[in-house]
Enzyme design. Sequence first.
Site, PDB file in Angstrom:
ATOM      1  CE  LYS A 104       6.780  65.471 -45.800  1.00  0.00           C
ATOM      2  NZ  LYS A 104       6.735  66.588 -46.781  1.00  0.00           N
ATOM      3  N   GLY A 107       8.127  77.094 -52.020  1.00  0.00           N
ATOM      4  CA  GLY A 107       8.679  76.156 -50.911  1.00  0.00           C
ATOM      5  C   GLY A 107      10.130  75.775 -51.514  1.00  0.00           C
ATOM      6  NE  ARG A 137      12.394  70.097 -58.468  1.00  0.00           N
ATOM      7  CZ  ARG A 137      11.094  69.932 -57.710  1.00  0.00           C
ATOM      8  NH1 ARG A 137      10.254  71.008 -58.066  1.00  0.00           N
ATOM      9  NH2 ARG A 137      10.845  69.316 -56.992  1.00  0.00           N
ATOM     10  CD  GLU A 142       0.725  71.172 -50.346  1.00  0.00           C
ATOM     11  OE1 GLU A 142       1.697  71.312 -49.789  1.00  0.00           O
ATOM     12  OE2 GLU A 142       1.152  70.494 -51.683  1.00  0.00           O
ATOM     13  CG  ASN A 162       8.195  81.027 -42.464  1.00  0.00           C
ATOM     14  OD1 ASN A 162       7.771  81.350 -41.354  1.00  0.00           O
ATOM     15  ND2 ASN A 162       8.140  79.862 -42.955  1.00  0.00           N
ATOM     16  NE  ARG A 198       1.838  65.932 -53.111  1.00  0.00           N
ATOM     17  CZ  ARG A 198       3.230  66.062 -53.286  1.00  0.00           C
ATOM     18  NH1 ARG A 198       3.914  65.315 -52.605  1.00  0.00           N
ATOM     19  NH2 ARG A 198       3.467  66.824 -54.199  1.00  0.00           N
ATOM     20  N   GLY A 255       6.953  77.298 -47.305  1.00  0.00           N
ATOM     21  CA  GLY A 255       8.049  77.893 -46.352  1.00  0.00           C
ATOM     22  C   GLY A 255       8.666  79.394 -46.624  1.00  0.00           C
TER      23      GLY A 255
HETATM   24  P1  ADP Z   1       8.636  71.752 -49.403  1.00  0.00           P
HETATM   25  O1  ADP Z   1       7.559  71.372 -48.851  1.00  0.00           O
HETATM   26  O2  ADP Z   1       8.812  72.008 -50.777  1.00  0.00           O
HETATM   27  O3  ADP Z   1      10.096  70.715 -49.016  1.00  0.00           O
HETATM   28  P2  ADP Z   1       8.507  74.147 -47.697  1.00  0.00           P
HETATM   29  O4  ADP Z   1       7.243  74.666 -48.039  1.00  0.00           O
HETATM   30  O5  ADP Z   1       8.457  73.311 -46.128  1.00  0.00           O
HETATM   31  O6  ADP Z   1       9.002  72.897 -48.660  1.00  0.00           O
HETATM   32  O7  ADP Z   1       9.763  75.089 -47.741  1.00  0.00           O
HETATM   33  C1  ADP Z   1      10.779  74.855 -47.213  1.00  0.00           C
HETATM   34  C2  ADP Z   1      12.112  76.045 -47.403  1.00  0.00           C
HETATM   35  O8  ADP Z   1      11.202  77.176 -46.719  1.00  0.00           O
HETATM   36  C3  ADP Z   1      13.292  76.013 -46.792  1.00  0.00           C
HETATM   37  O9  ADP Z   1      14.046  75.453 -47.852  1.00  0.00           O
HETATM   38  C4  ADP Z   1      13.556  77.479 -46.537  1.00  0.00           C
HETATM   39  O10 ADP Z   1      14.362  77.920 -47.702  1.00  0.00           O
HETATM   40  C5  ADP Z   1      12.334  78.294 -46.419  1.00  0.00           C
HETATM   41  N1  ADP Z   1      12.140  78.752 -45.044  1.00  0.00           N
HETATM   42  C6  ADP Z   1      11.580  78.261 -44.162  1.00  0.00           C
HETATM   43  N2  ADP Z   1      11.576  78.705 -43.044  1.00  0.00           N
HETATM   44  C7  ADP Z   1      12.028  79.999 -43.262  1.00  0.00           C
HETATM   45  C8  ADP Z   1      12.180  81.342 -42.656  1.00  0.00           C
HETATM   46  N3  ADP Z   1      11.667  81.745 -41.439  1.00  0.00           N
HETATM   47  N4  ADP Z   1      12.705  82.291 -43.496  1.00  0.00           N
HETATM   48  C9  ADP Z   1      12.813  82.142 -44.680  1.00  0.00           C
HETATM   49  N5  ADP Z   1      12.843  80.922 -45.483  1.00  0.00           N
HETATM   50  C10 ADP Z   1      12.387  79.812 -44.606  1.00  0.00           C
END
Ligand code: ADP
Length: 413
Positions: free
Chosen positions: A17, A195, A226, A386, A319, A76, A315
């Site tokens: 990324k 996340g 995990r 980040e 959200n 990173r 995430g």
């Molecule tokens: P990582 O960077 O650890 O891969 P993210 O911070 O992008 O993860 O988070 C991804 C997770 O966020 C998804 O697996 C999902 O469970 C959750 N997620 C994303 N959008 C939503 C939403 N609108 N409602 C609930 N959970 C969400």
Amino acid sequence: MSATRVLVLNSGSSSVKYQLLDMAGGAGERLASGIVERIGQGEVADHTAALKRVAAELAAAGLGLDSPALAAVGHRVVHGGTRFTEPTLIDDGVVAAIEDLVPLAPLHNPANITGIKVARELRPDLPQVAVFDTAFHSTIPEAAARYAIDAATADAHGVRRYGFHGTSHAYVSRAAARLLGKDVSDTNAIVLHLGNGASASAVRGGVCVDTSMGLTPLEGLVMGTRSGDIDPAVIFHLSRVAGMSTDETDTLLNKRSGLLGLCGDNDMREIGRRMGEGDERAQLAFDVYIHRLRKYVGAYFAVLGRVDVVAFTAGVGENSAAVREAAMHGLGGLGIELDTVRNALRASSEGASGGSWGGGPPGGSWGRLISAVDSRVAVAVVPTDEELEIATETYALVSAAPSDVPTAPIFRS
Ligand code: ADP
């Protein structure tokens, strides 16, 4: 043209990324971003090919790596061990030291190192900086960092708690202070980075004093795949009764556990949908996830003594109103009163109605408050960034005079 741009690279095992940010005036304007995926499968043979593609994409946008405006590359790096506690200018010795740490992060550091090597080949003259996921947690006192195992064995093999997601915890704890209009040195925060991977941290006056991940990112909260905390004897038990090897248990606990293991889904959106249909396995997975999260919130109240803000990020944290509500429910005794209406509003609709959005970084905000006005402890949703944090730390290092290289990550004003 003065060099104010920073290319941030996050080289994973199968993806790279990137983001290009302009740090002129400390702004952190995003000029380009993208991802090269499926490295090792098909068209993108390896990390060299992936980074060449990144370079080509940037060149096509008129932002080539040969631009004199490029000040540095910020990488990173997942594991810095006890050796790296701050952003570090990369040279051959630093690369070798990151290689020495591979046994502690066999899944992550090798890809990070490859990204560094290829980027150094592409622009040997350019300063390259390593920003470590563990660094923010290096301030955790021994009482929290030590496992209660034989000290000689632990010391011989680097067995201690390091913590991860540090770049996010650093950014969010400071953004939360900004949102409250407080000085970071006078703000105690519990940061919940939820996340796919998930971790909690306790931050006293901008200094991390405890975090939920440990030697590896497996410890702590229930995550997408995990397990988080378990009795370590589960591993011996499965070895004895099920004949599972070390690698099999490793895969079980890292890839087939957590929400996925409990209910077959690791996406909180899907789990929420299934709960709406009365699905009991999804409900149980949610309940286990929330129970663990609340235990850490309670623990970190005790670690900090006084808490000013609980900040939800990543995430799920940014959200899922349902997760935030369940995690904060009935905590009046700790001084937490959620405003359930504010919590349930989507960020965009609340922004449109004005009110609780704070000022913030370009195109964004430090976050929004979701606690009731009379809540003793603030509760906030703070979008993590980040890449901006890596770019900020990288730029601070390369633009500082040698004598005022910061000893701690600095936050732009
Ligand atoms: P990582 O960077 O650890 O891969 P993210 O911070 O992008 O993860 O988070 C991804 C997770 O966020 C998804 O697996 C999902 O469970 C959750 N997620 C994303 N959008 C939503 C939403 N609108 N409602 C609930 N959970 C969400």
